[in-house]
Scaffold this active site. Structure first.
Site: not given
Ligand SMILES: NC(=O)c1ccc[n+]([C@@H]2O[C@H](COP(=O)([O-])OP(=O)(O)OC[C@H]3O[C@@H](n4cnc5c(N)ncnc54)[C@H](O)[C@@H]3O)[C@@H](O)[C@H]2O)c1
Length: 336
Positions: A36, A117, A141
């Site tokens: 992030g 997801t 995943y």
């Molecule tokens: N983007 C998609 O299309 C999609 C689809 C299905 C599910 N998701 C789920 O949505 C959520 C967000 O996805 P996204 O696309 O925003 O991902 P992203 O990588 O942009 O955001 C994830 C955030 O989590 C933080 N993070 C990771 N591990 C961490 C930890 N141990 N402690 C604290 N912070 C931590 C990262 O720094 C980041 O800011 C995830 O759980 C993902 O599995 C996303």
């Protein structure tokens, strides 16, 4: 509500933080900034740079900030990486997720909305997929997300944790202030737009699937619609809300798919992107990617019926247009 958003500096989390602040809630972002961006955290939210896997630190934050409910968006979420380094995914998503649940239990915070997801379904038997269909992940995943779903379920049965589990399909688009900025980027729409910007050829994985134009069909949900669903889901975890269980005693998670209701093929994504950017985008067709189902489309009927959620932005050109507007306003992504 005082809401803690894990992963609130990420793509999905930052757009939700924006929505919660607009609705008048008090928001703390808990993010280790591993994928992030500090600059993605809206000015009105507090930021704690810490891992949700640090049980003691999370407990102190939950207690110190008197948090009412958690949106758990933080995760590692790259399918390919999960297959080359599953240990990282078990450590982060599963062990870290349980540490978060433990911190919540000790701090007596018993409301959670979990970002799950479509990858939990694996190869679906039918489409659109409903929440009662079998959950059979085909990558690490998806399996780690299923494990966290299971932990949440048992915390509900044994400790009364009230929860909503949202299984989202492909998230896309941007708000005015928050867009998608991943390195590496594995999602189709930002990669199509990157190809439009620099003139490189975009690789599509296969055009011989049993779909109308031969390319894979996926369900895209606007990140702003997801943020609305998060807010409705958090409201559904209120102590007197029977959708997530009785006022005391065992609770069962409310599980909802979130999608747009209709699928778009990879070629349709390219065609809509060409309309948005105003010029052709070069495409080459590569071989199929292992484990890609031809069609992945959600039935979001339960989210509509039980949460009262309806996606407001279902038009593909509008969704891609919002992503393009954010990219052109932020050509270098976030500044940190
Ligand atoms: N983007 C998609 O299309 C999609 C689809 C299905 C599910 N998701 C789920 O949505 C959520 C967000 O996805 P996204 O696309 O925003 O991902 P992203 O990588 O942009 O955001 C994830 C955030 O989590 C933080 N993070 C990771 N591990 C961490 C930890 N141990 N402690 C604290 N912070 C931590 C990262 O720094 C980041 O800011 C995830 O759980 C993902 O599995 C996303």
């Amino acid at each position: 509500m005082r809401i803690l958003v894990t992963g609130g500096a990420g793509y999905v989390g930052s757009a939700s933080v924006e929505k919660f602040l607009e609705a008048g809630h008090d928001v703390t972002v808990l993010d280790d900034l591993s994928t992030g961006h500090r600059a993605a955290v809206a000015a009105g939210a507090a930021l704690e740079v810490v891992s949700y896997g640090d049980r003691d630190a999370v407990q102190r934050i939950l207690e110190g900030r008197r948090i009412d409910a958690v949106l758990h968006c933080g995760a590692k979420s790259i399918v390919g990486e999960s297959m080359s380094d599953p240990a990282k995914y078990y450590r982060e998503n599963v062990a870290g997720g349980v540490a978060l649940l433990e911190a919540m239990r000790v701090a007596r915070v018993n409301r959670i909305v979990f970002s799950s997801t479509a990858a939990t379904y694996g190869m679906p038997d039918r489409t659109p997929i409903s929440e009662t269909d079998p959950v059979r992940p085909i990558n690490a995943y998806g399996e780690t997300k299923r494990s966290v779903e299971g932990a949440i379920r048992w915390y509900g049965h044994c400790y009364g944790l009230r929860s909503v589990i949202l299984r989202y399909f492909n998230v896309a688009g941007a708000t005015r202030d928050h867009g998608e900025c991943h390195v590496p980027e594995t999602h189709l729409i930002p990669n199509v737009l990157a190809a439009a910007e620099d003139g490189r050829e975009l690789n599509l994985f296969g055009d011989d699937y049993p779909t109308p134009d031969g390319t894979c069909v996926r369900d895209y949900i606007h990140v702003e619609d997801l943020a609305s669903a998060h807010l409705l889901a958090l409201e559904a975890t209120a102590p007197d809300d029977i959708r997530t269980g009785p006022q005391s005693g065992p609770c069962e998670p409310l599980i909802c798919n979130l999608g747009n209701g209709s699928g778009f093929s990879n070629r349709q994504i390219v065609a809509a992107s060409e309309i948005v950017v105003g010029h052709p985008i070069k495409v080459k067709i590569g071989p199929r990617r292992a484990g890609d189902p031809p069609v992945l489309v959600a039935s979001s009927a339960r989210a509509t019926e039980v949460l009262g959620w309806r996606p407001a932005h279902t038009d593909l050109v509008e969704i891609i247009g919002s992503a393009w507007a954010w990219r052109t306003a932020n050509p270098a992504g976030y500044r940190d």
